[in-house]
Design a protein around this motif. Sequence first.
Motif, short mmCIF file in Angstrom:
data_model
loop_
_atom_site.label_atom_id
_atom_site.label_comp_id
_atom_site.label_asym_id
_atom_site.label_seq_id
_atom_site.Cartn_x
_atom_site.Cartn_y
_atom_site.Cartn_z
N PHE A 78 0.73 -1.26 -0.02
CA PHE A 78 0.06 0.04 0.16
C PHE A 78 1.02 1.26 -0.16
O PHE A 78 0.83 2.09 1.00
CB PHE A 78 -0.93 -0.14 1.23
N GLN A 79 1.89 1.47 -0.83
CA GLN A 79 2.49 2.41 -1.06
C GLN A 79 2.27 3.52 -2.11
O GLN A 79 2.94 4.67 -2.25
CB GLN A 79 4.07 1.81 -1.19
N TRP A 81 -0.31 5.86 -2.24
CA TRP A 81 -0.63 7.02 -1.72
C TRP A 81 0.42 7.76 -1.06
O TRP A 81 0.88 8.77 -1.28
CB TRP A 81 -1.75 6.78 -0.81
N PRO A 82 1.14 6.96 -0.27
CA PRO A 82 2.42 7.93 0.44
C PRO A 82 3.30 8.22 -0.47
O PRO A 82 3.86 9.39 -0.34
CB PRO A 82 3.13 6.57 1.22
N LYS A 83 3.53 7.47 -1.51
CA LYS A 83 4.55 8.18 -2.91
C LYS A 83 3.86 9.20 -3.69
O LYS A 83 4.68 10.21 -3.84
CB LYS A 83 4.53 6.92 -3.83
N THR A 84 2.44 9.03 -3.68
CA THR A 84 1.78 10.20 -4.40
C THR A 84 2.01 11.42 -3.57
O THR A 84 2.15 12.70 -4.06
CB THR A 84 0.46 9.81 -4.58
N ASP A 85 1.55 11.27 -2.31
CA ASP A 85 1.57 12.51 -1.28
C ASP A 85 3.19 12.97 -1.16
O ASP A 85 3.25 14.36 -1.26
CB ASP A 85 0.98 11.99 0.29
N ALA A 86 4.04 12.13 -1.02
CA ALA A 86 5.57 12.84 -1.22
C ALA A 86 5.82 13.33 -2.61
O ALA A 86 6.45 14.69 -2.43
CB ALA A 86 6.43 11.60 -1.29
N LYS A 87 5.46 12.93 -3.69
CA LYS A 87 5.65 13.67 -4.63
C LYS A 87 4.88 15.30 -4.64
O LYS A 87 5.16 16.01 -5.27
CB LYS A 87 5.17 13.03 -5.97
N ARG A 88 3.64 15.23 -4.25
CA ARG A 88 2.83 16.52 -4.24
C ARG A 88 3.45 17.35 -3.25
O ARG A 88 3.54 18.61 -3.61
CB ARG A 88 1.45 16.26 -3.60
N LYS A 89 4.06 16.95 -2.01
CA LYS A 89 4.82 18.01 -1.10
C LYS A 89 5.98 18.22 -1.71
O LYS A 89 6.38 19.39 -1.67
CB LYS A 89 5.05 17.24 0.25
N SER A 90 6.68 17.46 -2.58
CA SER A 90 8.12 18.04 -3.24
C SER A 90 7.78 19.19 -4.27
O SER A 90 8.76 19.78 -4.59
CB SER A 90 8.83 16.91 -3.80
N ARG A 91 6.50 19.08 -4.88
CA ARG A 91 6.23 19.95 -5.99
C ARG A 91 5.75 21.50 -5.38
O ARG A 91 5.97 22.40 -6.01
CB ARG A 91 4.95 19.57 -6.93
N ARG A 92 5.41 21.41 -4.08
CA ARG A 92 5.03 22.71 -3.47
C ARG A 92 6.22 23.68 -3.21
O ARG A 92 7.29 23.52 -3.04
CB ARG A 92 4.39 22.55 -2.22
#
Length: 92
Positions: A78-79, A81-92
Amino acid sequence: MNSVDLSKQKRADAIASIQRYFEENLSEPIGDLPAGLLLNFILEEIGPAIYNQAITDAQARLQVRVSDLSGELYADEFQYWPKTDAKRKSRR
């Protein structure tokens, strides 16, 4: 298993090796028949001990590999969402 079996070529090579050993290290050469008989003795008497040790060594090595399968091959679950969330945070 009664003895270790060799192919014809390996048997011929082993006999030649025994003959060379006798020529280089002992005072008398050894003929084909005595070298073959010596090889038979070695294969029947000592071969199984060497074979068994090789099996024991292989089992021990495989046991180490098998015991670490979870460490080597474990996949995190179940990785997405954590990977997706990490990508979103790095784009900000």
